[in-house]
Design a protein around this motif. Structure first.
Motif, PDB file in Angstrom:
ATOM      1  N   TYR A   1     -26.452 -49.087  15.528  1.00  0.00           N
ATOM      2  CA  TYR A   1     -27.785 -49.269  16.090  1.00  0.00           C
ATOM      3  C   TYR A   1     -28.548 -50.400  15.378  1.00  0.00           C
ATOM      4  O   TYR A   1     -28.308 -50.724  14.225  1.00  0.00           O
ATOM      5  CB  TYR A   1     -28.583 -47.964  16.012  1.00  0.00           C
ATOM      6  CG  TYR A   1     -28.576 -47.296  14.645  1.00  0.00           C
ATOM      7  CD1 TYR A   1     -29.461 -47.680  13.643  1.00  0.00           C
ATOM      8  CD2 TYR A   1     -27.684 -46.257  14.360  1.00  0.00           C
ATOM      9  CE1 TYR A   1     -29.464 -47.062  12.401  1.00  0.00           C
ATOM     10  CE2 TYR A   1     -27.675 -45.644  13.120  1.00  0.00           C
ATOM     11  CZ  TYR A   1     -28.570 -46.054  12.154  1.00  0.00           C
ATOM     12  OH  TYR A   1     -28.560 -45.442  10.911  1.00  0.00           O
TER      13      TYR A   1
ATOM     14  N   ALA B   1     -26.976 -52.246  21.918  1.00  0.00           N
ATOM     15  CA  ALA B   1     -26.268 -51.514  20.867  1.00  0.00           C
ATOM     16  C   ALA B   1     -24.807 -51.933  20.787  1.00  0.00           C
ATOM     17  O   ALA B   1     -24.156 -52.159  21.805  1.00  0.00           O
ATOM     18  CB  ALA B   1     -26.352 -50.012  21.116  1.00  0.00           C
TER      19      ALA B   1
ATOM     20  N   ILE C   1     -22.185 -45.549  16.542  1.00  0.00           N
ATOM     21  CA  ILE C   1     -23.257 -46.374  17.099  1.00  0.00           C
ATOM     22  C   ILE C   1     -23.830 -47.271  16.004  1.00  0.00           C
ATOM     23  O   ILE C   1     -24.453 -46.795  15.055  1.00  0.00           O
ATOM     24  CB  ILE C   1     -24.364 -45.496  17.723  1.00  0.00           C
ATOM     25  CG1 ILE C   1     -23.761 -44.556  18.777  1.00  0.00           C
ATOM     26  CG2 ILE C   1     -25.443 -46.375  18.346  1.00  0.00           C
ATOM     27  CD1 ILE C   1     -24.753 -43.588  19.381  1.00  0.00           C
TER      28      ILE C   1
ATOM     29  N   ALA D   1     -26.322 -45.333  24.221  1.00  0.00           N
ATOM     30  CA  ALA D   1     -24.935 -44.977  23.936  1.00  0.00           C
ATOM     31  C   ALA D   1     -24.641 -43.540  24.382  1.00  0.00           C
ATOM     32  O   ALA D   1     -23.545 -43.254  24.895  1.00  0.00           O
ATOM     33  CB  ALA D   1     -24.656 -45.147  22.445  1.00  0.00           C
TER      34      ALA D   1
ATOM     35  N   VAL E   1     -21.157 -50.516  19.681  1.00  0.00           N
ATOM     36  CA  VAL E   1     -20.515 -49.209  19.515  1.00  0.00           C
ATOM     37  C   VAL E   1     -19.059 -49.419  19.141  1.00  0.00           C
ATOM     38  O   VAL E   1     -18.330 -50.150  19.822  1.00  0.00           O
ATOM     39  CB  VAL E   1     -20.628 -48.364  20.803  1.00  0.00           C
ATOM     40  CG1 VAL E   1     -19.920 -47.023  20.618  1.00  0.00           C
ATOM     41  CG2 VAL E   1     -22.096 -48.152  21.174  1.00  0.00           C
TER      42      VAL E   1
ATOM     43  N   ASP F   1     -31.156 -47.480  21.212  1.00  0.00           N
ATOM     44  CA  ASP F   1     -29.714 -47.737  21.204  1.00  0.00           C
ATOM     45  C   ASP F   1     -28.926 -46.435  21.254  1.00  0.00           C
ATOM     46  O   ASP F   1     -27.907 -46.332  21.950  1.00  0.00           O
ATOM     47  CB  ASP F   1     -29.327 -48.526  19.955  1.00  0.00           C
ATOM     48  CG  ASP F   1     -29.816 -49.963  20.000  1.00  0.00           C
ATOM     49  OD1 ASP F   1     -30.298 -50.403  21.060  1.00  0.00           O
ATOM     50  OD2 ASP F   1     -29.705 -50.647  18.964  1.00  0.00           O
ATOM     51  N   CYS F   2     -29.381 -45.447  20.509  1.00  0.00           N
ATOM     52  CA  CYS F   2     -28.682 -44.160  20.492  1.00  0.00           C
ATOM     53  C   CYS F   2     -28.724 -43.499  21.870  1.00  0.00           C
ATOM     54  O   CYS F   2     -27.715 -42.948  22.326  1.00  0.00           O
ATOM     55  CB  CYS F   2     -29.310 -43.242  19.444  1.00  0.00           C
ATOM     56  SG  CYS F   2     -29.004 -43.745  17.740  1.00  0.00           S
TER      57      CYS F   2
END
Length: 329
Positions: A142, A89, A140, A160, A91, A156-157
């Motif tokens: 993503y 990811a 994020i 993070a 960010v 990915d979330c």
């Protein structure tokens, strides 16, 4: 009788722009409709889920449009941005200008129908939230299909969120998302709870895309009335799901076990294609014993009027009030 035949026959009619909203909001609606009365966005059709090349061309065009739209905002934003990578990811960490609360964190999940809206739009969205709340914002960026379908974005979330939890107490974290971001914010909360992670202080879900089966009433009632999102996104949903069941709670979190979730702010409009998503989610959260605020704006389409209208400013003020109250609590 076939259930599809049972309903209200409307025939041909014109739905006027109402006088019950601000002049700026009415002008915003008018700009999105052609002389023939057809929403301009209805001229665009999504490719078939298996047409990868067409999706890649559409993503490139959408990214260019997003970049042009956010460029106009860049000069008005005061926060600075550092971009990092957490696993797969990307960010964008936005830091407010001047004094702020370093212990607090807002996680922002961008919209874009689960396929679009990353990069520049995600970065600027993080800056907007940092400016609004006076705190660090983690935007994020993503992964998305067709390159990376479900569960890449949700993975990915979660990655993070674990990163943010290492740096902030959960009671100092708020997660927000608009449209597709609302889907991921709620799905992330469900998965975090299921994996034993502490939950944030609150969720902010703006016209959330929480039912990928499109079973709600407003998917028919507000079709072509929502000038921003005039029709189905089923092609996007099938592309995103990549063969998974659209009713799975991590794909359509409206159908999940919503017990134990944090206080939630919900926003929609009477012309929003996702009106049913939002009002059904509000009732489901209340039935599960949760705290939930529902804000329905007159004649507002999906995503708001997006023109600096009085209604958009009022919505921002309501969000800021809700978030500050949760942090104080």
């Amino acid at each position: 009788m076939d259930d599809r035949k049972r309903g209200v026959v409307l025939g041909e009619r014109t739905v006027p722009f109402p006088s019950s909203i601000s002049a700026e909001a009415r002008a915003a609606l008018e700009r999105l409709v052609g002389e023939d009365g057809i929403p301009l966005n209805a001229l665009y059709t999504m490719p078939a889920p298996d047409d990868r090349d067409a999706w890649m061309r559409l993503k490139a065009a959408a990214d260019a449009n997003y970049a042009a739209a956010v460029a106009a905002l860049a000069g008005r934003l005061r926060s600075t941005v550092e971009t990092i990578r957490i696993g797969d990811a990307v960010v964008h960490i936005a830091t407010p200008h001047g004094a702020f609360w370093p212990e607090r964190a807002f996680i922002d999940l961008h919209g874009g129908a689960l396929v679009f809206g990353g990069e520049d739009a995600c970065r600027v969205g993080a800056q907007m939230q940092a400016d609004l709340h006076g705190t660090l914002c983690y935007g994020i960026d993503y992964r998305m299909p067709p390159e990376d379908p479900y569960p890449a974005a949700l993975d990915d979330c979660l990655a993070a969120y674990r990163y943010v939890l290492e740096r902030h107490h959960p009671s100092d974290i708020v997660i927000g998302g608009r449209s597709a971001g609302g889907n991921l914010a709620l799905a992330m909360a469900l998965r975090a709870r299921d994996e034993g992670l502490p939950l944030p202080a609150a969720l902010v879900l703006l016209s959330p895309q929480v039912d990928l089966t499109e079973s709600g009433d407003s998917f028919e009632v507000n079709r072509m009335v929502d000038v921003v999102l005039p029709g189905s996104l089923m092609a996007n949903h099938l592309l995103y799901a990549n063969g998974a069941d659209l009713a799975d709670p991590y794909l359509s979190p409206l159908f999940g076990d919503l017990a134990g979730l944090p206080a939630t702010f919900l926003q929609t409009g009477t012309r929003d294609l996702f009106l049913s998503n939002t009002v059904r989610l509000h009732r489901a959260l209340r039935r599960a014993g949760g705290q939930a605020e529902l804000h329905v704006f007159e004649a507002m389409p999906h995503g708001g009027f997006m023109g600096g209208t009085a209604e958009d400013r009022e919505l921002s003020e309501e969000i800021a009030r809700f978030v500050q109250a949760r942090w104080r609590a």
